[in-house]
Design a protein around this motif. Structure first.
Motif, PDB file in Angstrom:
ATOM      1  N   LYS A  14       0.640  -1.090  -0.003  1.00  0.00           N
ATOM      2  CA  LYS A  14       0.171   0.591   0.029  1.00  0.00           C
ATOM      3  C   LYS A  14       1.327   1.432   0.275  1.00  0.00           C
ATOM      4  O   LYS A  14       0.409   1.945  -0.708  1.00  0.00           O
ATOM      5  CB  LYS A  14      -0.768   0.011   0.612  1.00  0.00           C
ATOM      6  CG  LYS A  14      -2.393   1.115   0.914  1.00  0.00           C
ATOM      7  CD  LYS A  14      -2.726   0.953   2.729  1.00  0.00           C
ATOM      8  CE  LYS A  14      -3.618   2.371   2.688  1.00  0.00           C
ATOM      9  NZ  LYS A  14      -4.122   2.347   3.927  1.00  0.00           N
ATOM     10  N   ALA A  15       2.152   1.534   0.825  1.00  0.00           N
ATOM     11  CA  ALA A  15       3.071   2.365   1.291  1.00  0.00           C
ATOM     12  C   ALA A  15       3.694   2.550  -0.516  1.00  0.00           C
ATOM     13  O   ALA A  15       3.828   3.656  -1.261  1.00  0.00           O
ATOM     14  CB  ALA A  15       4.271   2.328   1.960  1.00  0.00           C
ATOM     15  N   ARG A  16       3.757   1.537  -0.937  1.00  0.00           N
ATOM     16  CA  ARG A  16       4.989   1.806  -2.431  1.00  0.00           C
ATOM     17  C   ARG A  16       3.525   2.606  -3.774  1.00  0.00           C
ATOM     18  O   ARG A  16       4.004   3.227  -4.757  1.00  0.00           O
ATOM     19  CB  ARG A  16       4.808   0.661  -3.036  1.00  0.00           C
ATOM     20  CG  ARG A  16       6.249  -0.542  -2.435  1.00  0.00           C
ATOM     21  CD  ARG A  16       6.594  -1.649  -3.084  1.00  0.00           C
ATOM     22  NE  ARG A  16       7.940  -2.166  -2.370  1.00  0.00           N
ATOM     23  CZ  ARG A  16       7.188  -2.855  -1.501  1.00  0.00           C
ATOM     24  NH1 ARG A  16       6.713  -4.258  -1.876  1.00  0.00           N
ATOM     25  NH2 ARG A  16       7.727  -3.881  -1.315  1.00  0.00           N
ATOM     26  N   ILE A  17       2.302   1.511  -3.406  1.00  0.00           N
ATOM     27  CA  ILE A  17       1.579   2.619  -4.168  1.00  0.00           C
ATOM     28  C   ILE A  17       1.179   4.234  -4.446  1.00  0.00           C
ATOM     29  O   ILE A  17       1.278   4.555  -4.928  1.00  0.00           O
ATOM     30  CB  ILE A  17       0.513   1.884  -4.242  1.00  0.00           C
ATOM     31  CG1 ILE A  17       0.660   0.263  -4.785  1.00  0.00           C
ATOM     32  CG2 ILE A  17      -1.375   2.165  -4.757  1.00  0.00           C
ATOM     33  CD1 ILE A  17      -1.245  -0.555  -4.288  1.00  0.00           C
ATOM     34  N   GLU A  18       1.191   4.423  -2.736  1.00  0.00           N
ATOM     35  CA  GLU A  18       1.116   6.138  -2.388  1.00  0.00           C
ATOM     36  C   GLU A  18       1.872   6.658  -2.943  1.00  0.00           C
ATOM     37  O   GLU A  18       1.458   7.632  -3.376  1.00  0.00           O
ATOM     38  CB  GLU A  18       0.674   6.226  -1.139  1.00  0.00           C
ATOM     39  CG  GLU A  18       0.586   7.071  -0.815  1.00  0.00           C
ATOM     40  CD  GLU A  18      -0.600   8.041  -1.456  1.00  0.00           C
ATOM     41  OE1 GLU A  18      -1.121   9.395  -1.084  1.00  0.00           O
ATOM     42  OE2 GLU A  18      -1.962   7.046  -1.613  1.00  0.00           O
ATOM     43  N   LYS A  19       3.127   5.842  -3.004  1.00  0.00           N
ATOM     44  CA  LYS A  19       4.382   6.366  -2.930  1.00  0.00           C
ATOM     45  C   LYS A  19       4.405   6.481  -4.184  1.00  0.00           C
ATOM     46  O   LYS A  19       4.948   8.116  -4.773  1.00  0.00           O
ATOM     47  CB  LYS A  19       5.594   5.870  -2.697  1.00  0.00           C
ATOM     48  CG  LYS A  19       7.507   6.192  -2.609  1.00  0.00           C
ATOM     49  CD  LYS A  19       8.334   5.652  -2.418  1.00  0.00           C
ATOM     50  CE  LYS A  19       9.311   6.679  -1.865  1.00  0.00           C
ATOM     51  NZ  LYS A  19      10.986   6.231  -1.694  1.00  0.00           N
ATOM     52  N   ARG A  21       1.831   7.099  -7.343  1.00  0.00           N
ATOM     53  CA  ARG A  21       1.261   7.944  -7.068  1.00  0.00           C
ATOM     54  C   ARG A  21       1.131   9.796  -6.132  1.00  0.00           C
ATOM     55  O   ARG A  21       0.923  10.279  -7.493  1.00  0.00           O
ATOM     56  CB  ARG A  21      -0.685   7.745  -6.201  1.00  0.00           C
ATOM     57  CG  ARG A  21      -1.567   8.666  -6.335  1.00  0.00           C
ATOM     58  CD  ARG A  21      -2.944   9.039  -5.386  1.00  0.00           C
ATOM     59  NE  ARG A  21      -2.456   9.301  -4.321  1.00  0.00           N
ATOM     60  CZ  ARG A  21      -2.218  10.190  -4.060  1.00  0.00           C
ATOM     61  NH1 ARG A  21      -2.337  11.375  -5.037  1.00  0.00           N
ATOM     62  NH2 ARG A  21      -1.846  10.933  -3.353  1.00  0.00           N
ATOM     63  N   GLN A  22       2.159   9.608  -5.546  1.00  0.00           N
ATOM     64  CA  GLN A  22       2.234  10.888  -5.241  1.00  0.00           C
ATOM     65  C   GLN A  22       3.712  11.267  -6.310  1.00  0.00           C
ATOM     66  O   GLN A  22       3.739  12.354  -7.152  1.00  0.00           O
ATOM     67  CB  GLN A  22       3.235  10.663  -3.845  1.00  0.00           C
ATOM     68  CG  GLN A  22       3.827  12.150  -3.243  1.00  0.00           C
ATOM     69  CD  GLN A  22       2.442  12.966  -3.724  1.00  0.00           C
ATOM     70  OE1 GLN A  22       1.185  13.125  -2.841  1.00  0.00           O
ATOM     71  NE2 GLN A  22       2.750  14.684  -3.627  1.00  0.00           N
ATOM     72  N   ALA A  23       4.664  10.361  -6.824  1.00  0.00           N
ATOM     73  CA  ALA A  23       5.642  10.705  -7.806  1.00  0.00           C
ATOM     74  C   ALA A  23       4.917  10.873  -8.424  1.00  0.00           C
ATOM     75  O   ALA A  23       5.270  12.088  -9.867  1.00  0.00           O
ATOM     76  CB  ALA A  23       6.479   9.493  -7.728  1.00  0.00           C
ATOM     77  N   SER A  24       3.322  10.305  -9.387  1.00  0.00           N
ATOM     78  CA  SER A  24       3.453  10.821 -11.086  1.00  0.00           C
ATOM     79  C   SER A  24       2.579  12.093 -10.740  1.00  0.00           C
ATOM     80  O   SER A  24       2.650  12.564 -12.061  1.00  0.00           O
ATOM     81  CB  SER A  24       2.095  10.010 -10.903  1.00  0.00           C
ATOM     82  OG  SER A  24       1.421   9.586 -12.137  1.00  0.00           O
ATOM     83  N   LEU A  29       2.577  17.897 -12.140  1.00  0.00           N
ATOM     84  CA  LEU A  29       2.768  19.620 -11.527  1.00  0.00           C
ATOM     85  C   LEU A  29       4.494  20.278 -12.027  1.00  0.00           C
ATOM     86  O   LEU A  29       4.072  21.208 -12.928  1.00  0.00           O
ATOM     87  CB  LEU A  29       2.800  19.182 -10.213  1.00  0.00           C
ATOM     88  CG  LEU A  29       1.592  20.125  -9.688  1.00  0.00           C
ATOM     89  CD1 LEU A  29       1.009  19.231  -7.698  1.00  0.00           C
ATOM     90  CD2 LEU A  29       0.836  20.593  -9.829  1.00  0.00           C
ATOM     91  N   HIS A  30       5.593  19.426 -11.440  1.00  0.00           N
ATOM     92  CA  HIS A  30       6.579  19.844 -11.672  1.00  0.00           C
ATOM     93  C   HIS A  30       7.690  19.803 -13.341  1.00  0.00           C
ATOM     94  O   HIS A  30       8.790  19.677 -13.356  1.00  0.00           O
ATOM     95  CB  HIS A  30       7.095  19.866 -10.477  1.00  0.00           C
ATOM     96  CG  HIS A  30       6.175  20.304  -9.557  1.00  0.00           C
ATOM     97  ND1 HIS A  30       6.384  21.865  -8.827  1.00  0.00           N
ATOM     98  CD2 HIS A  30       6.222  19.296  -8.080  1.00  0.00           C
ATOM     99  CE1 HIS A  30       6.068  21.567  -8.209  1.00  0.00           C
ATOM    100  NE2 HIS A  30       5.425  20.521  -7.508  1.00  0.00           N
ATOM    101  N   GLY A  31       6.942  18.477 -13.944  1.00  0.00           N
ATOM    102  CA  GLY A  31       7.988  18.123 -14.750  1.00  0.00           C
ATOM    103  C   GLY A  31       7.833  18.709 -16.221  1.00  0.00           C
ATOM    104  O   GLY A  31       7.942  18.003 -17.128  1.00  0.00           O
ATOM    105  N   ARG A  32       6.844  20.181 -16.843  1.00  0.00           N
ATOM    106  CA  ARG A  32       6.749  20.560 -17.107  1.00  0.00           C
ATOM    107  C   ARG A  32       8.236  21.674 -17.373  1.00  0.00           C
ATOM    108  O   ARG A  32       8.405  22.145 -16.992  1.00  0.00           O
ATOM    109  CB  ARG A  32       5.621  21.693 -17.327  1.00  0.00           C
ATOM    110  CG  ARG A  32       4.468  20.482 -17.185  1.00  0.00           C
ATOM    111  CD  ARG A  32       2.834  21.198 -16.823  1.00  0.00           C
ATOM    112  NE  ARG A  32       3.437  21.626 -16.124  1.00  0.00           N
ATOM    113  CZ  ARG A  32       2.028  23.045 -16.448  1.00  0.00           C
ATOM    114  NH1 ARG A  32       1.195  23.719 -17.275  1.00  0.00           N
ATOM    115  NH2 ARG A  32       2.700  24.247 -15.518  1.00  0.00           N
TER     116      ARG A  32
END
Length: 65
Positions: A14-19, A21-24, A29-32
């Motif tokens: 569950k922690a990996r999935i949440e991490k 999701r946050q990275a995505s 947001l910041h990868g433009r």
């Protein structure tokens, strides 16, 4: 009887999935590039000025009619 679940592994999964999701979300947001962010900012400012210019009541005169 149901399937045996290792709670430690489930918690880590569950922690990996949440991490991920946050990275995505952060990539979106910041990868433009700067030019793309600037273009979007200018477009939103232009839209805001357009809407503000077509208001019936000016924000400076809240109670006057």
């Amino acid at each position: 009887m149901g399937e045996v679940v290792n709670l430690r592994q489930a918690r880590k999964h569950k922690a990996r999935i949440e991490k991920e999701r946050q990275a995505s979300e952060n990539r979106a947001l910041h990868g433009r590039p700067k030019t793309e962010r600037e273009r979007d900012r200018l477009a939103s400012e232009k839209a805001e000025k357009f809407v503000a210019g077509h208001r019936r009541e000016k924000p400076d005169d809240p109670g006057e009619r």
